[in-house]
Design a protein around this motif. Structure first.
Motif, PDB file in Angstrom:
ATOM      1  N   UNK A  82       9.908 -11.342 -14.511  1.00 56.40           N
ATOM      2  CA  UNK A  82       8.908 -11.992 -13.667  1.00 56.40           C
ATOM      3  C   UNK A  82       7.701 -11.070 -13.502  1.00 56.40           C
ATOM      4  N   UNK A  83       6.541 -11.682 -13.276  1.00 53.84           N
ATOM      5  CA  UNK A  83       5.311 -10.939 -12.991  1.00 53.84           C
ATOM      6  C   UNK A  83       4.836 -11.326 -11.598  1.00 53.84           C
ATOM      7  N   UNK A  84       4.246 -10.350 -10.919  1.00 56.87           N
ATOM      8  CA  UNK A  84       3.724 -10.596  -9.571  1.00 56.87           C
ATOM      9  C   UNK A  84       2.452  -9.784  -9.405  1.00 56.87           C
ATOM     10  N   UNK A  85       1.423 -10.418  -8.866  1.00 51.45           N
ATOM     11  CA  UNK A  85       0.198  -9.658  -8.610  1.00 51.45           C
ATOM     12  C   UNK A  85       0.321  -8.947  -7.264  1.00 51.45           C
ATOM     13  N   UNK A  86      -0.365  -7.816  -7.147  1.00 48.43           N
ATOM     14  CA  UNK A  86      -0.304  -7.041  -5.915  1.00 48.43           C
ATOM     15  C   UNK A  86      -1.687  -6.490  -5.593  1.00 48.43           C
ATOM     16  N   UNK A  87      -1.846  -6.165  -4.321  1.00 50.66           N
ATOM     17  CA  UNK A  87      -3.100  -5.575  -3.858  1.00 50.66           C
ATOM     18  C   UNK A  87      -2.790  -4.729  -2.625  1.00 50.66           C
ATOM     19  N   UNK A  88      -3.409  -3.549  -2.554  1.00 47.92           N
ATOM     20  CA  UNK A  88      -3.259  -2.727  -1.359  1.00 47.92           C
ATOM     21  C   UNK A  88      -4.531  -1.914  -1.140  1.00 47.92           C
ATOM     22  N   UNK A  89      -4.593  -1.280   0.007  1.00 53.56           N
ATOM     23  CA  UNK A  89      -5.733  -0.440   0.331  1.00 53.56           C
ATOM     24  C   UNK A  89      -5.208   0.935   0.732  1.00 53.56           C
ATOM     25  N   UNK A  90      -5.778   1.975   0.132  1.00 53.03           N
ATOM     26  CA  UNK A  90      -5.354   3.341   0.413  1.00 53.03           C
ATOM     27  C   UNK A  90      -6.597   4.203   0.529  1.00 53.03           C
ATOM     28  N   UNK A  91      -6.738   4.874   1.652  1.00 53.63           N
ATOM     29  CA  UNK A  91      -7.927   5.713   1.907  1.00 53.63           C
ATOM     30  C   UNK A  91      -9.231   4.943   1.700  1.00 53.63           C
ATOM     31  N   UNK A  92      -9.242   3.700   2.141  1.00 55.09           N
ATOM     32  CA  UNK A  92     -10.449   2.895   2.072  1.00 55.09           C
ATOM     33  C   UNK A  92     -10.750   2.305   0.706  1.00 55.09           C
TER      34      UNK A  92
END
Length: 109
Positions: A82-92
């Motif tokens: 399976x594939x999954x998109x991801x997004x996060x924020x680190x140090x702005x």
């Protein structure tokens, strides 16, 4: 986020890099575990070739789904990719990508 099944039934799949423990925290060395089973997670590099195109994917797999002695060059079958998109924020800074996960790999093409 939703995940999407990837059909590799017509693909040729080889191990590109041997399994390595996936870390939940690189600073402490804490290993990532499957939330449902508690099994340790590993990352395996897989070369997947289909319809004249080959790509290298880093796939997360529970250690219970990886046969012993899995080495680069070994032909394998991938179960439940399976594939999954991801997004996060680190140090702005925002980061995003696609992660790949499988239930297991089995030896043999």
């Amino acid at each position: 986020m939703p995940s999407f099944k990837i059909d590799v039934s017509t693909a040729v799949v080889f191990v590109a890099t041997a399994p390595a423990p996936k870390l939940a925290n690189k600073q402490t060395g804490e290993r990532a575990v499957d939330r449902e089973t508690g099994a340790g997670l590993s990352t395996v590099g897989l070369l997947i070739s289909d319809e004249g195109e080959g790509n290298l994917y880093q796939v997360t797999i529970p250690e219970t789904g990886i046969p012993e002695g899995l080495a680069p060059g070994t032909p394998v079958r991938v179960i439940g990719l399976k594939a999954r998109d991801w997004e996060n924020e680190f140090n702005g800074q925002k980061r995003h990508g696609i992660s790949f996960r499988a239930v297991a790999v089995t030896a043999g093409a």
